[in-house]
Design an enzyme around this catalytic site. Structure first.
Site, PDB file in Angstrom:
ATOM      1  N   THR A 109       0.829  -1.210   0.000  1.00 44.27           N
ATOM      2  CA  THR A 109       0.000   0.000   0.000  1.00 44.27           C
ATOM      3  C   THR A 109       0.865   1.261   0.000  1.00 44.27           C
ATOM      4  O   THR A 109       2.075   1.193   0.203  1.00 44.27           O
ATOM      5  CB  THR A 109      -0.887   0.035   1.253  1.00 44.27           C
ATOM      6  N   ASP A 110       0.225   2.398  -0.224  1.00 48.61           N
ATOM      7  CA  ASP A 110       0.894   3.690  -0.066  1.00 48.61           C
ATOM      8  C   ASP A 110       0.077   4.575   0.873  1.00 48.61           C
ATOM      9  O   ASP A 110      -0.928   4.127   1.431  1.00 48.61           O
ATOM     10  CB  ASP A 110       1.141   4.359  -1.422  1.00 48.61           C
ATOM     11  N   ALA A 111       0.507   5.811   1.047  1.00 49.15           N
ATOM     12  CA  ALA A 111      -0.105   6.683   2.050  1.00 49.15           C
ATOM     13  C   ALA A 111      -1.538   7.102   1.714  1.00 49.15           C
ATOM     14  O   ALA A 111      -2.201   7.762   2.516  1.00 49.15           O
ATOM     15  CB  ALA A 111       0.770   7.923   2.292  1.00 49.15           C
TER      16      ALA A 111
ATOM     17  N   GLY B 138      -3.622   4.799   1.392  1.00 47.70           N
ATOM     18  CA  GLY B 138      -4.309   3.711   2.083  1.00 47.70           C
ATOM     19  C   GLY B 138      -4.673   2.527   1.196  1.00 47.70           C
ATOM     20  O   GLY B 138      -5.237   1.544   1.658  1.00 47.70           O
TER      21      GLY B 138
ATOM     22  N   HIS C  80      -0.258   0.577  -3.883  1.00 49.32           N
ATOM     23  CA  HIS C  80       0.483   1.457  -4.780  1.00 49.32           C
ATOM     24  C   HIS C  80       0.500   0.775  -6.152  1.00 49.32           C
ATOM     25  O   HIS C  80       0.875  -0.390  -6.275  1.00 49.32           O
ATOM     26  CB  HIS C  80       1.884   1.711  -4.240  1.00 49.32           C
TER      27      HIS C  80
END
Lengths: 155, 155, 155, 155
Positions: free
Chosen positions: A21-23, A25, A28
């Site tokens: 995942t990335d920021a 949520g 990615h």
């Protein structure tokens, strides 16, 4: 070959890992291509092939495959958000483009909906000359077996 | 804004890192998308935007952007092998698709030849409702500025 | 060699990319090691070495380095959260362990505070025999030059 | 909980993927940490926990866990080369350091030899205040159950 039913080597499952995942949520985006490639490798193994015969691994410069299968094109469509812990079903659809080239379409299904779809296209090249060459026998057989008796899921 | 010349924020360079390769000795394909995304971020910063205003970062749950820009489609074509230590020129071409959606085509040029090309398409969504919404003003301005006076390189 | 001042090849900077984060909103831990390795490669290039002479790249099976430098140990400590868009200063401290082995400690500094620290230890092995061998001359020189006249920053 | 035998949730296996290698023909070092983290997640799921309760996933900003488990330290030792297609056995050994902190040592075994070992140390923090807090009940139970009746393999 472990089974005569392509579903056994073309359908996998995956629980999404936190590290993908990335920021925002969600996963990615380009990790989907890692999943596609890993699902393909898993499929070849389940079908009965040995990744050591297909992929270069340079163990003391021995065991080099005669043919490389570089990726010449890839694409993905993202339909809905994919989160950590999601259960995904993965469905592979291999297809020969011509005698030098094949592609694998990989569907990622979450709760019966298509969440994402990836496609990877490989060219067959001679490992020494780096020139286009016929697809390896084993890959041709895997593609052909994959289209026999395949129960097409209406997703 | 650091300059009125889009070339200053749309053209970057990169020396290929060892960690981006695989056992075939060339870059592992999906790292190209990481390069595309990083080049885009670099471009926004050089243009004068702050990534903290554009990307979610959840610092104590504050500073959340109102708009998310998820990727709905991406694709890449690989034209020639890319090795560790190669010097690449990176050329970005942003384009609005409609008022909710834009894409960035990214060319990777090695010794004046196109080695690879990536494309990433983003949708603009409201961070709360997750519904489609107008592209952020700053992104619209960056896209428009990018197409003004741009010296098109014949690659 | 581009300069007699080790600071010019041992100190870099980095703006954190969105793709390096995870759903907790901060960098996903192991990306720090990618940063460490990339900073090392950048340092070698700035010092005047060619990555193509140091890292295997198998271009038509030519240009293989005689010595490989596999990583035998690595570690990292994370002191404070690192977010998308953070400006980091990167400070490398190389050190020979013995004539076969060296390490690089890499500090990541955010607003004058140590945010994280990584350490990577390499062994020198003969590419053919895969046996331990003397460190390459060029690496020995880079390590030695790095400790001369170095202005130690009090971080 | 799926079983009373910790081996069922602490021992996994993995066939090494091509994408985890680099141009030296072996796994690129930091991918080991990805394997460690994924093996930990797999273990929690097999034990009966839901990753959605443990990891942030920001689904419409709901379902945020009250506790984050950031990594404060990690390290790895690489004993022998790991190639594409290698079959690895993965053995996890969790341990509480104190009431705020725990670690997981992960052994990667290839043909009965230790090929690599990774260690990841987590701190428990309050998601809102970002201050140190007691480890989540579920994690404490997983650690305790993991040390009961465990058959220690002499590797």
């Amino acid at each position: 070959m472990t089974s005569n039913n392509p579903d056994s080597w073309l359908i996998h499952s995956l629980i999404v890992h936190f590290g993908d995942t990335d920021a925002a949520g969600v996963i990615h985006f380009h990790n989907l291509f890692r999943w596609c490639h890993e699902a393909w490798e898993k499929s070849l193994i389940k079908y009965g092939l040995n990744p050591k015969d297909l992929f270069p691994h340079y163990q003391n410069n021995k065991h080099l495959p005669k043919i490389f299968l570089p990726i010449i094109h890839c694409e993905a469509d993202f339909k809905s958000a994919i989160y950590t812990g999601d259960n995904l079903n993965i469905v592979l659809s291999p297809k020969a483009i011509n005698e030098f080239c094949f592609q694998i379409e990989t569907k990622f299904i979450k709760e019966n909906n298509l969440a994402a779809i990836g496609l990877i296209r490989h060219l067959s090249i001679d490992a020494k000359t780096r020139q286009k060459c016929l697809l390896p026998e084993t890959i041709v057989r895997w593609i052909e077996s994959s289209s026999i008796n395949k129960i097409h899921k209406p997703v």
